[in-house]
Design an enzyme around this catalytic site. Structure first.
Site, PDB file in Angstrom:
ATOM      1  N   GLN A 197       0.853  -1.202   0.000  1.00 22.37           N
ATOM      2  CA  GLN A 197       0.000   0.000   0.000  1.00 22.37           C
ATOM      3  C   GLN A 197       0.880   1.239   0.000  1.00 22.37           C
ATOM      4  OE1 GLN A 197      -2.654  -0.115   3.382  1.00 22.37           O
ATOM      5  NE2 GLN A 197      -3.924  -1.688   2.423  1.00 22.37           N
ATOM      6  N   LYS A 279      19.050  -0.788 -19.839  1.00 26.76           N
ATOM      7  CA  LYS A 279      19.241   0.088 -21.007  1.00 26.76           C
ATOM      8  C   LYS A 279      19.802  -0.664 -22.215  1.00 26.76           C
ATOM      9  CE  LYS A 279      19.703   4.520 -18.662  1.00 26.76           C
ATOM     10  NZ  LYS A 279      20.473   5.747 -18.460  1.00 26.76           N
ATOM     11  N   ASP A 315      19.539  10.670 -23.177  1.00 25.76           N
ATOM     12  CA  ASP A 315      20.672  11.013 -22.294  1.00 25.76           C
ATOM     13  C   ASP A 315      21.756  11.735 -23.087  1.00 25.76           C
ATOM     14  OD1 ASP A 315      19.768  10.020 -19.888  1.00 25.76           O
ATOM     15  OD2 ASP A 315      20.635   8.017 -20.196  1.00 25.76           O
ATOM     16  N   GLY A 350      27.075   3.123 -17.951  1.00 31.40           N
ATOM     17  CA  GLY A 350      26.077   3.582 -18.915  1.00 31.40           C
ATOM     18  C   GLY A 350      26.092   5.089 -19.101  1.00 31.40           C
ATOM     19  N   TYR A 434      22.617  13.471  -9.044  1.00 30.58           N
ATOM     20  CA  TYR A 434      21.659  14.563  -8.788  1.00 30.58           C
ATOM     21  C   TYR A 434      21.044  14.528  -7.391  1.00 30.58           C
ATOM     22  CZ  TYR A 434      18.322  10.961 -10.239  1.00 30.58           C
ATOM     23  OH  TYR A 434      17.609   9.797 -10.359  1.00 30.58           O
TER      24      TYR A 434
HETATM   25  P1  NAP Z   1      26.871   2.073 -13.983  1.00 32.72           P
HETATM   26  O1  NAP Z   1      26.656   1.677 -15.404  1.00 32.72           O
HETATM   27  O2  NAP Z   1      26.647   1.073 -12.914  1.00 32.72           O
HETATM   28  O3  NAP Z   1      28.391   2.609 -13.877  1.00 32.72           O
HETATM   29  C1  NAP Z   1      28.899   3.055 -12.650  1.00 32.72           C
HETATM   30  C2  NAP Z   1      30.275   3.659 -12.863  1.00 32.72           C
HETATM   31  O4  NAP Z   1      30.684   4.226 -11.607  1.00 32.72           O
HETATM   32  C3  NAP Z   1      31.348   2.642 -13.249  1.00 32.72           C
HETATM   33  O5  NAP Z   1      32.289   3.266 -14.065  1.00 32.72           O
HETATM   34  C4  NAP Z   1      31.938   2.285 -11.881  1.00 32.72           C
HETATM   35  O6  NAP Z   1      33.279   1.848 -11.973  1.00 32.72           O
HETATM   36  C5  NAP Z   1      31.921   3.619 -11.201  1.00 32.72           C
HETATM   37  N1  NAP Z   1      31.935   3.537  -9.745  1.00 32.72           N
HETATM   38  C6  NAP Z   1      30.926   3.078  -8.951  1.00 32.72           C
HETATM   39  N2  NAP Z   1      31.312   3.179  -7.649  1.00 32.72           N
HETATM   40  C7  NAP Z   1      32.564   3.696  -7.649  1.00 32.72           C
HETATM   41  C8  NAP Z   1      33.481   4.029  -6.610  1.00 32.72           C
HETATM   42  N3  NAP Z   1      33.170   3.848  -5.320  1.00 32.72           N
HETATM   43  N4  NAP Z   1      34.663   4.557  -6.952  1.00 32.72           N
HETATM   44  C9  NAP Z   1      34.981   4.764  -8.270  1.00 32.72           C
HETATM   45  N5  NAP Z   1      34.158   4.453  -9.286  1.00 32.72           N
HETATM   46  C10 NAP Z   1      32.960   3.937  -8.971  1.00 32.72           C
HETATM   47  O7  NAP Z   1      25.968   3.336 -13.616  1.00 32.72           O
HETATM   48  P2  NAP Z   1      25.535   4.560 -14.571  1.00 32.72           P
HETATM   49  O8  NAP Z   1      24.231   4.255 -15.240  1.00 32.72           O
HETATM   50  O9  NAP Z   1      26.681   4.924 -15.422  1.00 32.72           O
HETATM   51  O10 NAP Z   1      25.219   5.708 -13.493  1.00 32.72           O
HETATM   52  C11 NAP Z   1      26.281   6.304 -12.762  1.00 32.72           C
HETATM   53  C12 NAP Z   1      25.758   7.532 -12.008  1.00 32.72           C
HETATM   54  O11 NAP Z   1      25.254   8.481 -12.943  1.00 32.72           O
HETATM   55  C13 NAP Z   1      24.626   7.239 -11.044  1.00 32.72           C
HETATM   56  O12 NAP Z   1      24.789   8.007  -9.880  1.00 32.72           O
HETATM   57  C14 NAP Z   1      23.381   7.702 -11.797  1.00 32.72           C
HETATM   58  O13 NAP Z   1      22.327   8.101 -10.922  1.00 32.72           O
HETATM   59  C15 NAP Z   1      23.951   8.891 -12.539  1.00 32.72           C
HETATM   60  N6  NAP Z   1      23.159   9.231 -13.745  1.00 32.72           N
HETATM   61  C16 NAP Z   1      22.551  10.441 -13.765  1.00 32.72           C
HETATM   62  C17 NAP Z   1      21.817  10.807 -14.863  1.00 32.72           C
HETATM   63  C18 NAP Z   1      21.131  12.135 -14.851  1.00 32.72           C
HETATM   64  O14 NAP Z   1      20.197  12.328 -15.656  1.00 32.72           O
HETATM   65  N7  NAP Z   1      21.570  13.073 -14.034  1.00 32.72           N
HETATM   66  C19 NAP Z   1      21.702   9.948 -15.968  1.00 32.72           C
HETATM   67  C20 NAP Z   1      22.360   8.692 -15.926  1.00 32.72           C
HETATM   68  C21 NAP Z   1      23.085   8.356 -14.794  1.00 32.72           C
HETATM   69  P3  NAP Z   1      33.629   0.293 -12.259  1.00 32.72           P
HETATM   70  O15 NAP Z   1      33.600   0.128 -13.738  1.00 32.72           O
HETATM   71  O16 NAP Z   1      34.973   0.144 -11.644  1.00 32.72           O
HETATM   72  O17 NAP Z   1      32.563  -0.516 -11.543  1.00 32.72           O
END
Ligand code: NAP
Length: 491
Positions: A197, A279, A315, A350, A434
């Site tokens: 709910q 995606k 994006d 991504g 964000y």
């Molecule tokens: P993803 O595909 O899971 O990729 C995550 C990336 O972050 C990888 O390169 C990963 O490195 C790295 N990473 C994660 N934790 C880390 C740490 N502690 N230290 C160093 N590197 C780290 O995720 P994504 O879709 O790219 O999204 C990433 C971020 O972008 C998220 O916070 C998401 O909310 C944000 N985002 C925002 C928008 C927007 O419209 N503002 C759009 C898309 C995404 P490894 O390769 O080593 O794992």
């Protein structure tokens, strides 16, 4: 109609909650199994809205443990006191004496699964003499919701069908489109009478429950997890503001996203946003994808064009527009604002792919840094960029720094992926994160004299482009940003 179950345990507390609920809901449900000795006569004498009286036994997921005769006696009393509705279980409906104006809801609950023979069960309930038939069942697979909708679409009998659990949210929102008699929603978080709910205020205000009708178009977000996604608040605000008869719902798809998209074709969903982790895996479900998707290998937007499912990626243009806008200053972004600029992209997931492919096309000189070097090298190779180990980024001189990792995201708000020494005055610093709206990286960049581009700006731009592709109308960006800020607790 929205019905709020009252799960308080004393007459005074029930009365107080009943009046609070009546400000949001169309009717309330008095759950006598939570308070069998409540003063029903007093509660009904002074009721602010129509009432359902229920006393659910343990065998049907309630908490009444006493003798069956006593329980049915409480329901009989509600009939004698002319409550608008009494809810009685299918297995004992014949023991209730009907009377007066009280309508009988005959119900069945399954907390384990969606019953295999939903049609047969519904028919049995209707045949039992129910004024309103009710089935509440656990949704274990997002596609189980479709079975509920099929029953609602075929029956002419007043019927309540509810999917329980997080995956049942779809049925709670969209049930109204298919004629659901009412939906149960909680007075506040923590006051639920069944799993899944949502607060009534969220159903009414965010999803615009009362505006949903047979002609309402369905849009949704595919992802997992998505419980905390900002997109439903932003997109529903956009539809409302633009006067579009549409609702946007979260579809938590845990596996087989291609199967999900195929199965939901029967619902005529008008468009999807797609987020982590689907995606890329959703691509085989598309009839067509555009050039951007072909190059990036991922989509975030699905729309119907002439009956065909088409995938695109907002994006990419949204990130480029945000950067070009920051570089343009008062003169506005020139057509070649990114050509020849040196860009450091941190991350190779991504978000990084979307930014990197877009920037490479615009002629930027890109360096990719990533925690896992192989992944970073692979992306760098694909776009003709250079790779740099994450601990060496201080050596990179860049006009633009883009963080596409989740470092700095709530709750780890004191973390930053970029040491202060990298933040040179005049550089542009773009953070994909964000939540919070101003990350530590952006704060330090601002303090160091950099121009900043927020993840909020990227998020709103990509959402606005989706809205425009779906509706052909200009996106109400201010209303969308207001909804996002309110959701982030930063109005
Ligand atoms: P993803 O595909 O899971 O990729 C995550 C990336 O972050 C990888 O390169 C990963 O490195 C790295 N990473 C994660 N934790 C880390 C740490 N502690 N230290 C160093 N590197 C780290 O995720 P994504 O879709 O790219 O999204 C990433 C971020 O972008 C998220 O916070 C998401 O909310 C944000 N985002 C925002 C928008 C927007 O419209 N503002 C759009 C898309 C995404 P490894 O390769 O080593 O794992």
């Amino acid at each position: 109609m929205i019905c709020i179950p009252i799960v308080a345990r004393t007459t005074d507390a029930i009365a107080e909650e009943m009046w609070a609920a009546a400000r949001i809901a169309d009717l309330v449900e008095l759950r006598l199994d939570y308070a069998p000795s409540a003063d029903l006569e007093r509660l009904l004498r002074n009721r602010p809205c129509p009432v359902i009286v229920t006393c659910r036994p343990v065998r049907q997921g309630g908490c009444f443990e006493g003798p069956e005769g006593e329980r049915l006696g409480l329901l009989q009393r509600a009939v004698d006191l002319a409550a608008e509705y009494v809810d009685v279980e299918l297995d004992c409906v014949q023991r209730l004496r009907r009377g007066g104006r009280t309508r009988v809801i005959v119900s069945h609950h399954d907390f384990e699964r969606t019953p295999p023979d939903l049609d047969g069960l519904h028919d049995s309930i209707v045949r039992s003499g129910a004024d309103v038939a009710k089935i509440a069942c656990m949704i274990c697979d997002i596609c189980d919701n479709l079975r509920l909708f099929r029953v609602l679409r075929r029956t002419h009998h007043p019927t309540i069908l509810l999917g329980m659990g997080e995956l049942g949210l779809v049925s709670r929102i969209l049930g109204r489109k298919f004629g659901n008699y009412l939906v149960y929603a909680s007075l506040a978080p923590g006051k639920e009478s069944a799993p899944g709910q949502v607060p009534a205020a969220e159903l009414r205000d965010m999803y615009g429950y009362h505006r949903i009708g047979p002609g309402t178009a369905i849009y949704g977000l595919i992802g997992d997890p998505i419980a905390h996604s900002m997109s439903p608040a932003v997109m529903n605000a956009a539809f409302r503001h633009a006067g579009v008869d549409a609702v946007y719902v979260p579809f938590r798809v845990q596996r087989d996203v291609v199967g999900f998209v195929k199965a939901y074709r029967e619902m005529d969903v008008s468009g999807y946003s797609v987020t982590i982790p689907h995606k890329e895996t959703v691509l085989p479900a598309m009839d067509d994808v555009d050039e951007v998707v072909k190059r990036v290998g991922a989509l975030n937007t699905v729309m119907y064009r002439g009956g065909r499912l088409v995938g695109t990626n907002t994006d990419v243009p949204a990130a480029l527009a945000a950067l070009e806008n920051a570089l343009g200053g008062d003169a506005g972004p020139g057509p070649r604002a990114l050509d020849g600029r040196s860009v450091l992209i941190i991350g190779a997931g991504g978000a990084a792919r979307a930014v990197a492919f877009g920037l490479a096309e615009r002629g930027a000189m890109i360096v990719i840094a990533n925690r896992t070097p192989e992944r970073g090298r692979r992306l760098a190779e694909q776009i003709g960029a250079r790779f740099c180990p994450l601990d060496r980024i201080a050596d990179v001189r860049a006009d633009i720094i883009v963080n596409t990792t989740s470092v700095g995201m709530h709750p780890a708000v004191n973390e930053t992926p970029v040491p202060r020494v990298c933040l040179r005055p005049g550089a542009v610093v773009f953070d994909a994160v964000y939540n919070p709206m101003e990350t530590r990286l952006l704060r330090e960049a601002r303090e160091s004299g950099c121009k900043i581009v927020t993840g909020v700006e990227w998020f709103i731009r990509q959402a606005a482009l989706q809205f425009e592709l779906w509706t052909g109308l200009p996106a109400p960006r201010e209303a969308m940003e207001r909804a996002l800020r309110a959701r982030l607790g930063n109005p």
